[in-house]
Write a protein that holds these residues in place. Structure first.
Motif, PDB file in Angstrom:
ATOM      1  N   ARG A   1       0.836  -1.213   0.000  1.00  0.00           N
ATOM      2  CA  ARG A   1       0.000   0.000   0.000  1.00  0.00           C
ATOM      3  C   ARG A   1       0.866   1.256   0.000  1.00  0.00           C
ATOM      4  NH1 ARG A   1      -5.407   0.021   1.794  1.00  0.00           N
ATOM      5  NH2 ARG A   1      -5.167   2.176   1.125  1.00  0.00           N
ATOM      6  N   PRO A   2       1.429   1.632  -1.141  1.00  0.00           N
ATOM      7  CA  PRO A   2       2.262   2.842  -1.155  1.00  0.00           C
ATOM      8  C   PRO A   2       1.475   4.121  -0.873  1.00  0.00           C
ATOM      9  CG  PRO A   2       1.955   2.014  -3.381  1.00  0.00           C
ATOM     10  CD  PRO A   2       1.357   1.003  -2.449  1.00  0.00           C
ATOM     11  N   GLN A   3       0.151   4.055  -1.017  1.00  0.00           N
ATOM     12  CA  GLN A   3      -0.673   5.231  -0.723  1.00  0.00           C
ATOM     13  C   GLN A   3      -0.578   5.610   0.753  1.00  0.00           C
ATOM     14  OE1 GLN A   3      -1.852   2.433  -2.140  1.00  0.00           O
ATOM     15  NE2 GLN A   3      -2.589   2.987  -4.190  1.00  0.00           N
ATOM     16  N   LEU A   4      -0.416   4.601   1.620  1.00  0.00           N
ATOM     17  CA  LEU A   4      -0.302   4.904   3.054  1.00  0.00           C
ATOM     18  C   LEU A   4       0.949   5.729   3.346  1.00  0.00           C
ATOM     19  CD1 LEU A   4      -1.352   1.503   4.671  1.00  0.00           C
ATOM     20  CD2 LEU A   4      -2.684   3.608   4.513  1.00  0.00           C
ATOM     21  N   LEU A   5       2.039   5.397   2.692  1.00  0.00           N
ATOM     22  CA  LEU A   5       3.263   6.180   2.898  1.00  0.00           C
ATOM     23  C   LEU A   5       3.095   7.598   2.370  1.00  0.00           C
ATOM     24  CD1 LEU A   5       6.070   3.605   2.067  1.00  0.00           C
ATOM     25  CD2 LEU A   5       5.343   4.426   4.292  1.00  0.00           C
ATOM     26  N   TRP A   6       2.410   7.743   1.224  1.00  0.00           N
ATOM     27  CA  TRP A   6       2.208   9.078   0.692  1.00  0.00           C
ATOM     28  C   TRP A   6       1.327   9.900   1.635  1.00  0.00           C
ATOM     29  CZ3 TRP A   6      -2.036  11.969  -0.639  1.00  0.00           C
ATOM     30  CH2 TRP A   6      -1.729  13.200  -1.215  1.00  0.00           C
ATOM     31  N   LYS A   7       0.276   9.285   2.159  1.00  0.00           N
ATOM     32  CA  LYS A   7      -0.610  10.013   3.068  1.00  0.00           C
ATOM     33  C   LYS A   7       0.115  10.409   4.351  1.00  0.00           C
ATOM     34  CE  LYS A   7      -4.891   8.061   1.380  1.00  0.00           C
ATOM     35  NZ  LYS A   7      -5.986   7.124   1.618  1.00  0.00           N
ATOM     36  N   ALA A   8       0.975   9.526   4.850  1.00  0.00           N
ATOM     37  CA  ALA A   8       1.719   9.849   6.068  1.00  0.00           C
ATOM     38  C   ALA A   8       2.713  10.981   5.826  1.00  0.00           C
ATOM     39  CB  ALA A   8       2.453   8.604   6.565  1.00  0.00           C
ATOM     40  N   ASN A   9       3.309  11.020   4.641  1.00  0.00           N
ATOM     41  CA  ASN A   9       4.317  12.038   4.350  1.00  0.00           C
ATOM     42  C   ASN A   9       3.742  13.303   3.727  1.00  0.00           C
ATOM     43  OD1 ASN A   9       6.481  10.530   5.328  1.00  0.00           O
ATOM     44  ND2 ASN A   9       6.612   9.399   3.411  1.00  0.00           N
ATOM     45  N   SER A  10       2.476  13.276   3.295  1.00  0.00           N
ATOM     46  CA  SER A  10       1.903  14.471   2.663  1.00  0.00           C
ATOM     47  C   SER A  10       1.755  15.615   3.658  1.00  0.00           C
ATOM     48  CB  SER A  10       0.555  14.137   2.029  1.00  0.00           C
ATOM     49  OG  SER A  10      -0.394  13.818   3.030  1.00  0.00           O
ATOM     50  N   ARG A  11       1.642  15.300   4.929  1.00  0.00           N
ATOM     51  CA  ARG A  11       1.547  16.360   5.945  1.00  0.00           C
ATOM     52  C   ARG A  11       2.833  17.188   6.002  1.00  0.00           C
ATOM     53  NH1 ARG A  11      -0.432  11.822   9.400  1.00  0.00           N
ATOM     54  NH2 ARG A  11      -2.655  11.730   8.955  1.00  0.00           N
ATOM     55  N   LEU A  12       3.955  16.584   5.638  1.00  0.00           N
ATOM     56  CA  LEU A  12       5.225  17.309   5.641  1.00  0.00           C
ATOM     57  C   LEU A  12       5.315  18.323   4.507  1.00  0.00           C
ATOM     58  CD1 LEU A  12       7.583  14.288   6.379  1.00  0.00           C
ATOM     59  CD2 LEU A  12       6.742  15.997   7.998  1.00  0.00           C
TER      60      LEU A  12
END
Length: 130
Positions: free
Chosen positions: A79-90
């Motif tokens: 699930r690469p989307q989870l990593l993007w969502k976690a890092n999008s806040r940065l």
């Protein structure tokens, strides 16, 4: 041309590896060699390889870190989307619309390929620890 095997500081040929020959070294280096005993030997290549290859299984902290990286690699593949969502806040301070910078399906496919390579590397490192 000088030989790599030459005399020691006292002039006796002991078969020690002394390179460069004492005639080539400066006076301060000769004085330092005299103070430390004069034996300027180097560790052989075989001894270095043997010392480097003797391991007791590795550090438990390093194994835990590798396990964390293993989990992150699985998440990147599944699930690469989870990593993007976690890092999008940065991105909030630098990007006007972080949601607009979400990768396309090809971008996620590339993330999965990199994740598989990363998993292979982490698994190889874990196997090397045991």
């Amino acid at each position: 041309m000088a030989s790599a095997v030459g005399p020691g500081l006292d002039g006796q040929n002991r078969g020690l590896l002394t390179f460069p020959p004492m005639a080539w070294t400066s006076a301060s280096r000769r004085r330092f060699a005299e103070r430390v005993g004069g034996n300027r030997t180097f560790m052989s290549h075989g001894a270095i390889v043997q010392a480097a290859s003797e391991s007791d299984g590795g550090s438990p902290v390093f194994v835990l870190l590798l396990c964390f990286f293993l989990v992150m690699g699985v998440v990147q593949v599944v699930r690469p989307q989870l990593l993007w969502k976690a890092n999008s806040r940065l991105q909030r301070g630098w990007v006007r619309n972080p949601e607009a910078s979400e990768p396309t399906s090809k971008g996620y496919a590339m993330n999965r390929v990199v994740g598989v390579i990363f998993l292979g590397f982490v698994i190889w490192m874990l196997v090397q620890q045991f």
